[in-house]
Design a protein around this motif. Structure first.
Motif, PDB file in Angstrom:
ATOM      1  N   ARG A 119       0.872  -1.183   0.000  1.00  0.00           N
ATOM      2  CA  ARG A 119       0.000   0.000   0.000  1.00  0.00           C
ATOM      3  C   ARG A 119       0.907   1.231   0.000  1.00  0.00           C
ATOM      4  N   VAL A 120       0.764   2.037  -1.079  1.00  0.00           N
ATOM      5  CA  VAL A 120       1.537   3.271  -1.215  1.00  0.00           C
ATOM      6  C   VAL A 120       0.549   4.391  -1.480  1.00  0.00           C
ATOM      7  N   GLN A 121       0.591   5.417  -0.665  1.00  0.00           N
ATOM      8  CA  GLN A 121      -0.312   6.566  -0.770  1.00  0.00           C
ATOM      9  C   GLN A 121      -1.776   6.130  -0.812  1.00  0.00           C
ATOM     10  N   GLY A 122      -2.108   5.112  -0.037  1.00  0.00           N
ATOM     11  CA  GLY A 122      -3.492   4.667   0.079  1.00  0.00           C
ATOM     12  C   GLY A 122      -3.948   3.691  -0.991  1.00  0.00           C
ATOM     13  N   ASP A 123      -3.124   3.420  -1.994  1.00  0.00           N
ATOM     14  CA  ASP A 123      -3.499   2.503  -3.075  1.00  0.00           C
ATOM     15  C   ASP A 123      -2.708   1.207  -2.979  1.00  0.00           C
ATOM     16  N   LEU A 124      -3.361   0.105  -3.360  1.00  0.00           N
ATOM     17  CA  LEU A 124      -2.699  -1.191  -3.382  1.00  0.00           C
ATOM     18  C   LEU A 124      -2.014  -1.393  -4.727  1.00  0.00           C
ATOM     19  N   TRP A 125      -0.773  -1.906  -4.674  1.00  0.00           N
ATOM     20  CA  TRP A 125       0.014  -2.148  -5.871  1.00  0.00           C
ATOM     21  C   TRP A 125       0.650  -3.529  -5.785  1.00  0.00           C
ATOM     22  N   SER A 126       0.855  -4.149  -6.942  1.00  0.00           N
ATOM     23  CA  SER A 126       1.692  -5.347  -7.000  1.00  0.00           C
ATOM     24  C   SER A 126       3.127  -4.861  -6.953  1.00  0.00           C
ATOM     25  N   ALA A 127       3.947  -5.611  -6.226  1.00  0.00           N
ATOM     26  CA  ALA A 127       5.333  -5.172  -6.071  1.00  0.00           C
ATOM     27  C   ALA A 127       6.266  -6.370  -6.076  1.00  0.00           C
ATOM     28  N   ARG A 128       7.492  -6.104  -6.474  1.00  0.00           N
ATOM     29  CA  ARG A 128       8.568  -7.100  -6.431  1.00  0.00           C
ATOM     30  C   ARG A 128       9.718  -6.512  -5.647  1.00  0.00           C
ATOM     31  N   SER A 129      10.464  -7.415  -5.036  1.00  0.00           N
ATOM     32  CA  SER A 129      11.630  -6.986  -4.289  1.00  0.00           C
ATOM     33  C   SER A 129      12.678  -8.090  -4.340  1.00  0.00           C
ATOM     34  N   ASN A 130      13.928  -7.707  -4.210  1.00  0.00           N
ATOM     35  CA  ASN A 130      15.009  -8.687  -4.124  1.00  0.00           C
ATOM     36  C   ASN A 130      15.183  -9.190  -2.697  1.00  0.00           C
ATOM     37  N   SER A 131      14.376  -8.657  -1.791  1.00  0.00           N
ATOM     38  CA  SER A 131      14.421  -9.055  -0.386  1.00  0.00           C
ATOM     39  C   SER A 131      13.094  -9.684   0.005  1.00  0.00           C
ATOM     40  N   LYS A 132      13.119 -10.427   1.105  1.00  0.00           N
ATOM     41  CA  LYS A 132      11.888 -10.998   1.636  1.00  0.00           C
ATOM     42  C   LYS A 132      11.050  -9.872   2.232  1.00  0.00           C
ATOM     43  N   LEU A 133       9.761  -9.886   1.931  1.00  0.00           N
ATOM     44  CA  LEU A 133       8.852  -8.865   2.448  1.00  0.00           C
ATOM     45  C   LEU A 133       7.855  -9.512   3.400  1.00  0.00           C
ATOM     46  N   GLU A 134       7.653  -8.873   4.557  1.00  0.00           N
ATOM     47  CA  GLU A 134       6.730  -9.358   5.578  1.00  0.00           C
ATOM     48  C   GLU A 134       5.592  -8.357   5.743  1.00  0.00           C
ATOM     49  N   PRO A 135       4.364  -8.815   6.020  1.00  0.00           N
ATOM     50  CA  PRO A 135       3.245  -7.891   6.251  1.00  0.00           C
ATOM     51  C   PRO A 135       3.580  -6.882   7.352  1.00  0.00           C
ATOM     52  N   GLY A 136       3.218  -5.629   7.118  1.00  0.00           N
ATOM     53  CA  GLY A 136       3.465  -4.560   8.075  1.00  0.00           C
ATOM     54  C   GLY A 136       4.820  -3.906   7.936  1.00  0.00           C
ATOM     55  N   GLN A 137       5.690  -4.488   7.124  1.00  0.00           N
ATOM     56  CA  GLN A 137       7.039  -3.954   6.933  1.00  0.00           C
ATOM     57  C   GLN A 137       6.972  -2.690   6.073  1.00  0.00           C
ATOM     58  N   ASN A 138       7.738  -1.674   6.444  1.00  0.00           N
ATOM     59  CA  ASN A 138       7.796  -0.441   5.654  1.00  0.00           C
ATOM     60  C   ASN A 138       8.726  -0.628   4.469  1.00  0.00           C
ATOM     61  N   ILE A 139       8.329  -0.089   3.339  1.00  0.00           N
ATOM     62  CA  ILE A 139       9.114  -0.208   2.104  1.00  0.00           C
ATOM     63  C   ILE A 139       9.264   1.166   1.469  1.00  0.00           C
ATOM     64  N   ILE A 140      10.201   1.240   0.515  1.00  0.00           N
ATOM     65  CA  ILE A 140      10.372   2.441  -0.301  1.00  0.00           C
ATOM     66  C   ILE A 140      10.341   2.011  -1.767  1.00  0.00           C
ATOM     67  N   VAL A 141       9.692   2.802  -2.592  1.00  0.00           N
ATOM     68  CA  VAL A 141       9.563   2.494  -4.019  1.00  0.00           C
ATOM     69  C   VAL A 141      10.823   2.955  -4.737  1.00  0.00           C
ATOM     70  N   ARG A 142      11.459   2.036  -5.471  1.00  0.00           N
ATOM     71  CA  ARG A 142      12.685   2.350  -6.210  1.00  0.00           C
ATOM     72  C   ARG A 142      12.452   2.501  -7.706  1.00  0.00           C
ATOM     73  N   ALA A 143      11.436   1.814  -8.247  1.00  0.00           N
ATOM     74  CA  ALA A 143      11.114   1.907  -9.683  1.00  0.00           C
ATOM     75  C   ALA A 143       9.640   1.579  -9.842  1.00  0.00           C
ATOM     76  N   ALA A 144       9.092   1.988 -10.981  1.00  0.00           N
ATOM     77  CA  ALA A 144       7.674   1.762 -11.204  1.00  0.00           C
ATOM     78  C   ALA A 144       7.406   1.564 -12.685  1.00  0.00           C
ATOM     79  N   SER A 145       6.544   0.598 -12.992  1.00  0.00           N
ATOM     80  CA  SER A 145       6.031   0.442 -14.350  1.00  0.00           C
ATOM     81  C   SER A 145       4.546   0.777 -14.260  1.00  0.00           C
ATOM     82  N   ALA A 146       3.802   0.445 -15.267  1.00  0.00           N
ATOM     83  CA  ALA A 146       2.382   0.796 -15.284  1.00  0.00           C
ATOM     84  C   ALA A 146       1.612   0.154 -14.134  1.00  0.00           C
TER      85      ALA A 146
END
Length: 142
Positions: free
Chosen positions: A103-130
């Motif tokens: 969830r970024v700015q109130g919207d849900l997005w599909s995301a990929r990461s090179n790291s393991k992601l856990e629910p509730g974990q804070n993330i930062i957006v590094r790149a974006a496609s459509a």
């Protein structure tokens, strides 16, 4: 050809241009309009056709550099591009390289990461496609 025939041609080409919004036929519509006025003085149909063709092609060729310049200028960033650098929260977990939901700015997005992601974990957006964000966890969390 009579001047009013050239006006009808200009109008018809103009209607087709409005339906296509490509600005290609616009110049030929203007060429037909100018030829309508020229036909009042020049009565030879072949000369009128030559004026129409030369004007249409000349206006088209002259406008191409401007059209390319305007096409290159991007006036508004895509919504996904504005998300780069924004922070969000992981909603569904994922392994490295797999899809997660964030969830970024109130919207849900599909995301990929090179790291393991856990629910509730804070993330930062590094790149974006459509439709997919590339994110990474914010380090230093406890």
């Amino acid at each position: 050809m009579a001047w009013w025939v050239w006006l009808i041609i200009a109008f018809a080409i103009g209607i087709v241009e409005l339906s296509s919004i490509t600005f290609v036929l616009l110049w030929f519509a203007i060429g037909a309009l100018v030829t309508a006025f020229v036909s009042l003085a020049i009565h030879d149909v072949w000369l009128q056709l030559l004026v129409f063709a030369v004007l249409g092609v000349a206006l088209f060729v002259a406008s191409r550099p401007l059209a390319r310049k305007w096409k290159r200028v991007k006036s508004y960033p895509d919504r996904s591009e504005t998300l780069i650098g924004k922070t969000g929260v992981v909603v569904t977990a994922s392994e490295p390289g797999a899809f997660a939901t964030v969830r970024v700015q109130g919207d849900l997005w599909s995301a990929r990461s090179n790291s393991k992601l856990e629910p509730g974990q804070n993330i930062i957006v590094r790149a974006a496609s459509a439709t997919i964000l590339t994110v990474e966890p914010i380090r230093g969390e406890g």
